[in-house]
Every structure is written in structure tokens, then in C-alpha cells.
Design an enzyme around this catalytic site. Sequence first.
Site, PDB file in Angstrom:
ATOM      1  CG  HIS A  14      -1.879   1.139   1.266  1.00 50.48           C
ATOM      2  ND1 HIS A  14      -3.139   1.006   1.803  1.00 50.48           N
ATOM      3  CD2 HIS A  14      -1.809   2.423   0.840  1.00 50.48           C
ATOM      4  CE1 HIS A  14      -3.795   2.145   1.701  1.00 50.48           C
ATOM      5  NE2 HIS A  14      -2.990   3.026   1.124  1.00 50.48           N
ATOM      6  CG  HIS A  16      -0.844   7.087  -0.991  1.00 51.68           C
ATOM      7  ND1 HIS A  16      -2.024   7.298  -1.653  1.00 51.68           N
ATOM      8  CD2 HIS A  16      -1.150   6.388   0.138  1.00 51.68           C
ATOM      9  CE1 HIS A  16      -3.022   6.768  -0.953  1.00 51.68           C
ATOM     10  NE2 HIS A  16      -2.512   6.202   0.132  1.00 51.68           N
ATOM     11  CE  LYS A 100      -7.892   1.878  -0.947  1.00 45.73           C
ATOM     12  NZ  LYS A 100      -6.668   2.623  -0.630  1.00 45.73           N
ATOM     13  CG  HIS A 137     -10.000   4.246   3.187  1.00 43.81           C
ATOM     14  ND1 HIS A 137      -8.805   4.905   3.351  1.00 43.81           N
ATOM     15  CD2 HIS A 137     -10.816   4.687   4.185  1.00 43.81           C
ATOM     16  CE1 HIS A 137      -8.895   5.710   4.407  1.00 43.81           C
ATOM     17  NE2 HIS A 137     -10.124   5.600   4.921  1.00 43.81           N
ATOM     18  CG  HIS A 175      -5.155   2.031   5.800  1.00 39.80           C
ATOM     19  ND1 HIS A 175      -6.501   1.901   6.063  1.00 39.80           N
ATOM     20  CD2 HIS A 175      -5.062   2.799   4.688  1.00 39.80           C
ATOM     21  CE1 HIS A 175      -7.196   2.552   5.150  1.00 39.80           C
ATOM     22  NE2 HIS A 175      -6.344   3.098   4.304  1.00 39.80           N
ATOM     23  CG  ASP A 248      -1.891   4.765   3.987  1.00 35.93           C
ATOM     24  OD1 ASP A 248      -1.953   5.148   2.799  1.00 35.93           O
ATOM     25  OD2 ASP A 248      -2.666   5.169   4.875  1.00 35.93           O
TER      26      ASP A 248
END
Length: 346
Positions: A14, A16, A100, A137, A175, A248
Site C-alpha cells: 500500500h 502513495h 481500490k 479503505h 491499514h 500507506d
Amino acid sequence: MTQTLTLRRPDDWHLHLRDGAMLEAVLPESARDFARAIIMPNLVPPVVTSADAIAYRDRILAALPDGADFTPLMTLYLTESTDPADVVAAHASGLISAVKLYPAGATTNSASGVRDFDKVRGVLDAMAEAGIPLCFHGEVTRDEIDIFDREAVFIEEVLDPIRQRTPGLRVVMEHITTADACAYVKESDGSLGATITTHHLMINRNHILVGGIKPHYYCLPVAKRESHREALVELATSGFEHVFLGTDSAPHTQATKESDCGCAGVFSSSVTMPCLAQVFDDAGALDKLEAFTSLNGPAFYRMAPNEATMTLIKGTPLQIPAPLTTDDGPVVVFDPARPVHWHVKR
């Protein structure tokens, strides 16, 4: 006394990376330690089609430092108008590794996410048939639900009903932050996995709020009570095969983090492996670190573990790096708020 630990090179399930100048600055931090990463698609505009994913993958590969050994594992951003055929074709071709799902409004750049889950039922059915993982999420976003309860309510109201309605759907609870989520994952079958971040293993909500607001610890899902952090550590260090690392790591500039409406996100890629070694060392579970960082994730995603290795060395206290310089502004690196004595051997 020096202590060393060698394990297969880890993956980040995960991550970004953003885009543009931010991508160019943060990508080397992940590529240095991680062989692969599931890349989040919540750009503006989001990565919703195969063409979007190809273009974003090309930008990531172009930004890699010379000689870097790093594979971006692309995802698509699920919307209420997503074409099931495009998703299945993208996965069959090897272009994407997962899809996602953001509940609309749940976190950064989630405005295009799902509001009516019935409208994505056709996509979820197609994904279940094709074996495509769905990364969730896991928070509800209704105003009347306390922010500290949103993950537990999500499991009850959204996740469990979807899994009951769509047998065979492979789901990653991303997460996770609560003892509730830990219990749910442990009681579920092999179609459900979960990622845990570096920072949720190390901080609780006091780190954000006690002694003044600390914006660089603010993330979504927000850190919870210490009892929940302890449950996460117990699960991560247990060797349980369906839980694995997803940092994350989410860069924002220092100015946007420290504004009157600070962005949610913790940038941890630069220090994740030393921090995790410390967590597992403190728990007396260094022998379980490789499973969490390097074995369980590939097994869930039906990939082979990496052949290359990484060595960690225990010694002098880790110095947290200075803010990362980007053309958009500095990005503050996660400070674990405790001594860390592990280092990646370079």
C-alpha cells in the site's frame, strides 16, 4: 553488541507515490528498500481505466533512479461507472494487481469514490470470478459516526455484507487500526487479508493530541487508543499468514500538513524497515519479521517472494532524516517517537 538480521527483500502492499515533482522525489525512497509496491490510484484525476494505469505506470518507471530494482504494481480506482470488462482485461493482461475502493469522502482525493455500493455489485461479481483482489479503505463516512468508530462500523455495515453477498471475492482490509479489525481478519478465511502500516504499529492517538496537535502524525484512518495499537502489534508479530506490510506512506508538503486544515497522511518510506525491526525486536519476534514484510503479501497476491535479500543491523540510534526536498516543498519524514536502533545495511 552488533546484531544482524537478513531477510528476503520486502514489498510494500500500500503506497502513495503521487505524481509530477512529488513522484520524482519520493519514489527513490521506496525503490531503495522495497522490490514491489501496490500503487494507490487516488490521483487528481484518479486512475480509473486501463489507459490511465498504463500512463501512470510509464511515469513511475521514467522517474526511477538508474539501476533501481523496483516494480510498481498498478491498481484501478473503483467508481460507480467502472466497466467490469475493463477491470478483468487489465488484470488478465498483468497491467493491474488489484482494484481500490474508497468510500466517497473517506480520505485524500476520494471524492470520486463509491457512495452506493449496489452500483458496483457487477464489478465485484466479475472480480470474484476472475480472482482479482479488492483493496478497501475501511471506514464509513457518515457525519454521525465518531471518527474513532468508523472502521468498526464499516466492518459490520459494509464489509461483511459485501463478502457475504459476493462469495469468493478476495479482499484486503488496508491499514487496519483497531482490535475489531484484528479479530475480524483472524476469524475469516483465506479470501481476506489485511495490511498494517508502520506508523499504526508505533503511535496511538495521544501522539497526535497530547501536548498540542502534532499534524505529522495525523492520518486516515486516524490512530486509535493504545489498546488498539497493542492489538495490531500482537497480530503483526504473530506470524499470522494473512496480514502483511502496507506502509500507506503518503507524502504531503510540510506547508499543507501544518495548515489550518492539515492533510491526512504520514510519509514513512524512508524509515519503515528500521522502525519495523525495532517493533518486532521489542516484541521478541524478529523471527516473524520476514513473514510480515516479505512472504505473506506475495502469498496473498499469488506472487513469488523476492529472491534478493536485505540485511538489517542493530547498533547506534537511528537519526531521522531531514525533510525530503521536493520542487513542491519539503516533506517531513515519520518520527517514530521512540529510539530505533536498527539500520538497513547499505
